[in-house]
Design an enzyme around this catalytic site. Structure first.
Site, PDB file in Angstrom:
ATOM      1  N   GLU A 255       0.819  -1.206   0.000  1.00  0.00           N
ATOM      2  CA  GLU A 255       0.000   0.000   0.000  1.00  0.00           C
ATOM      3  C   GLU A 255       0.862   1.270   0.000  1.00  0.00           C
ATOM      4  OE1 GLU A 255      -3.316   0.280   0.038  1.00  0.00           O
ATOM      5  OE2 GLU A 255      -3.728   2.294   0.803  1.00  0.00           O
ATOM      6  N   ASP A 256       1.922   1.268   0.770  1.00  0.00           N
ATOM      7  CA  ASP A 256       2.636   2.521   1.033  1.00  0.00           C
ATOM      8  C   ASP A 256       4.055   2.618   0.472  1.00  0.00           C
ATOM      9  OD1 ASP A 256       0.463   3.485   2.382  1.00  0.00           O
ATOM     10  OD2 ASP A 256       1.158   2.828   4.352  1.00  0.00           O
TER      11      ASP A 256
END
Ligand code: MN
Length: 724
Positions: free
Chosen positions: A88-89
């Site tokens: 996600e990051d």
């Protein structure tokens, strides 16, 4: 700064060593290297990213892995804890995770990532129920949900670092509405309590503070202490030969708040603000302990509950009672075994642990079955729906409107279903769709969590072709209704022009009176119905003329005879009887023309003998014939020589023409000028610019049909025409 980071890393490494020891002890199948690799990988992937607290970002995955370890989860879950934010990051891809950590862990990471992406969209609390279902539907592996809860717990613990008040409230609302109830339903009470208490302080700080200070006041001013009560209870148990620890705790502000809301009572009336727990070894000891307390203290009537003989749906077991305890204090007591206690605190996570121990036969989801058995005992049908089978939601899909509202649809639903689910007007005027911001075809099948934006236009109308890719009844009925109205309009104007043409050709006057007579004859209440019936091919225009003017020698003799045969067999395009001359048939055989290929004299033909249904005549290049393997049921046929020009056969055409005023009537005029008679017409697709139609025409033979096709090709409105 660098020094701080180094100190932090040293502390983390120490924490990791402890964590690894614990995981190894709890899960004998732990791949030690892999856990270490995950830790190392997440540190590198998150690199110099920082949390809102100013700490290095990787403190967060470590904390989540720690929570999962404390929940006694398996090593795969702990590894996923480390990796859960990398996709996600950071720039890490799910493929890379799969390569390094294997498919199982990649699936877990993928599941958690998808849940995180959902979070960004949810704002509407009234949608909480649907949202919880969505979360469940997406958690095909229950560990995904547990990891998500661990992630959320750490984010809540560090929520005070977030500066935006609005964001803090939003996340708290979501925790309260979505994640705390999920934790509760999975029996993870400890985690649920903590989530709720933190969320409560952001959502209703005033209430929390006033409850807390009131609680503190009560504790400070009570003429007894928790310790004194415990001492008294331990003694009472000992008198009955039970040696068991007694724990006392203050209730949390939120649990009191909820009780106050639930029971609509004021704080003054809520006297049982202290809860005590007795943990014993066996179930008989539970009842013995209960007996000991009931013997010594007054029991508050109606408050005793036996969740041991009747466990809660999520597997919770305990005895509950409320007593007037020592010093006249009202106290709540829970009595349970140690095993029951672990399940009460850790819920599903505990079940995982227990099931795991005796299901090492490769069936890694056996524990989930066990869990589902427990959940199946739910009595509330809504809860039942939600709990029984996680895969139950696999036949539903949940999608967002641009405003974040959740729409629940059957799986396989497309944008059109979605549009109609939002509003029938949105469905009727849908022209395009953006799914997750990308322009997609309307027939696109939707996935869980898709954000769907329907683009509408006032001039757009439902298309019959939509029916091919919708699954909801609402969409279907709206489209059908619209198409019926549309088609009726089309049929009626086509019928009208056909009738007018026929009257002109027969040189008879067309009057309302004469047409009314015909309408009455066929029992139509108005002329529109009559027109539509003719347009649809239920009656031929010549039939109308002959009924309007029965005395006139309207039409040629031949056509009147034709009318007579048609009356015998009202459905024109089938069941031409065997009087038609075809060579190769055994006499007396029932014959009909196949509806798939519409054979015409001039076509090479083949018969298929169907038991009890006679012979179906196909063109020899029809797909059905080509794929027909039972050679002994095929008849080699040919057309007889004694066909007359009066023998009519149905030829079928497929055409696309430009959607323009008068297009349909130009079409029908051209056909009738070539002595073709439209017997059926179906609009299969309508777009802004084009109409697709299938049209059945009575013709003498292939040449006749080819002439008509050629004539139609010369029309400026014709875009495409072919025999079909
Ligand atoms: Mn996270």
């Amino acid at each position: 700064m660098i020094k701080e980071v180094i100190l932090c890393v040293i502390a983390m490494n120490r924490q990791f060593d402890d964590l690894l020891e614990k995981v190894k002890a709890q899960d004998p199948s732990t791949d030690e290297d892999l856990v270490w690799k995950a830790y190392d990988f997440c540190m590198k992937a998150h690199g110099s990213q920082l949390r809102a607290s100013g700490d290095p970002y990787f403190t967060h995955p470590l904390a989540v892995a720690q929570i999962l370890t404390d929940l006694r989860m398996d090593h795969q879950s702990v590894i996923t804890g480390f990796l859960h934010d990398t996709v996600e990051d950071t720039l890490v891809s799910i493929e890379e995770i799969k390569e390094r950590f294997g498919e199982n862990i990649a699936n877990l990471v993928d599941g958690v990532t998808k849940l995180s992406q959902l979070e960004l969209q949810s704002e509407h609390t009234k949608q909480a129920e649907n949202f919880r279902k969505l979360v469940l539907a997406m958690s095909t592996d229950i560990r995904v949900l547990i990891i998500k809860l661990a992630d959320r717990l750490h984010n809540m613990r560090t929520l005070h670092y977030i500066t935006s008040e609005e964001k803090k409230r939003r996340i708290s609302r979501e925790t309260m509405d979505i994640y705390a109830p999920l934790a509760e339903r999975m029996g993870m009470h400890q985690l649920k309590d903590e989530l709720e208490d933190i969320a409560f302080s952001y959502l209703n700080l005033e209430a929390k503070e006033s409850l807390q200070s009131r609680l503190n006041f009560l504790y400070e001013n009570a003429d007894y202490t928790v310790e004194a009560i415990i001492e008294d209870m331990v003694l009472a148990l000992k008198e009955h030969g039970i040696e068991a620890p007694v724990n006392g705790r203050q209730k949390t502000p939120y649990s009191i708040w909820r009780k106050m809301q639930h029971k609509r009572i004021a704080f003054e009336q809520l006297s049982d603000i202290m809860a005590f727990r007795i943990t014993v070894d066996t179930i008989p000891e539970c009842y013995q302990a209960l007996g000991a307390l009931h013997n010594k203290y007054l029991v508050l009537p109606g408050r005793f509950k036996d969740y041991i003989s009747t466990p809660k749906p999520n597997g919770y077991q305990s005895l509950h009672t409320v007593l007037i305890g020592p010093f006249n204090s009202r106290i709540e007591v829970q009595i349970r075994t140690k095993k029951m206690h672990i399940i009460a605190e850790y819920g599903i996570a505990a079940h995982w642990q227990y099931k795991q121990n005796f299901s090492h036969d490769g069936k890694q989801y056996a524990w989930l079955r066990g869990l589902l058995d427990i959940l199946e005992q739910t009595s509330n049908p809504e809860e039942f729906m939600e709990h029984t089978r996680l895969e139950m939601f696999q036949d539903q899909v949940f999608c967002f409107t641009p405003k974040g509202e959740l729409i629940s649809l059957p799986s396989g639903a497309t944008s059109i279903d979605f549009a109609y689910a939002v509003h029938s007007q949105v469905g009727d005027h849908a022209t395009a769709v953006k799914i997750n911001g990308r322009l997609m075809p309307l027939r696109t099948v939707l996935n869980n969590g898709d954000q769907v934006e329907i683009i509408t236009s006032k001039t757009q109308t439902p298309s019959p072709t939509w029916e091919r890719f919708i699954v909801t009844g609402k969409a279907r009925s709206r489209i059908r209704k619209f198409v019926r109205i549309q088609q009726r309009g089309q049929f009626s104007s086509l019928g009208k022009s056909m009738i007018h043409k026929a009257f002109q050709q027969e040189h008879v006057e067309i009057t309302e009176k004469s047409l009314d007579r015909v309408a009455r004859h066929f029992k139509y209440t108005n002329l529109e119905d009559l027109y539509a019936a003719v347009g649809e091919g239920i009656h031929t225009p010549r039939e109308i003329v002959s009924i309007a003017y029965p005395d006139e020698k309207a039409g040629q003799k031949l056509s009147l005879e034709e009318e007579l045969t048609k009356k015998k067999t009202p459905s024109i395009n089938k069941d031409k009887d065997s009087a038609i001359s075809i060579k190769g048939l055994i006499s007396g055989m029932a014959v009909h023309f196949a509806g798939c290929c519409h054979p015409l004299p001039g076509d090479s033909i083949v018969g298929i003998v169907k038991t009890g249904k006679g012979v179906a005549i196909h063109t020899s290049d029809c797909d059905i014939v080509k794929s027909f393997t039972e050679v002994d049921r095929l008849l080699d046929l040919s057309w007889g020589e004694n066909l007359t020009p009066d023998d009519k056969f149905v030829g079928r055409l497929k055409a696309t023409f430009i959607n323009k005023q008068g297009a349909l009537s130009a079409f029908s005029t051209a056909i009738s000028k070539q002595n073709g008679n439209i017997v059926n017409l179906k609009i299969t697709n309508r777009t802004l610019n084009f109409w697709d139609i299938i049209i059945d025409i009575d013709v003498r033979n292939v040449e006749h049909l080819n002439v008509i096709i050629a004539r139609l090709r010369t029309l400026p409105i014709t875009n495409f025409i072919e025999r079909f």
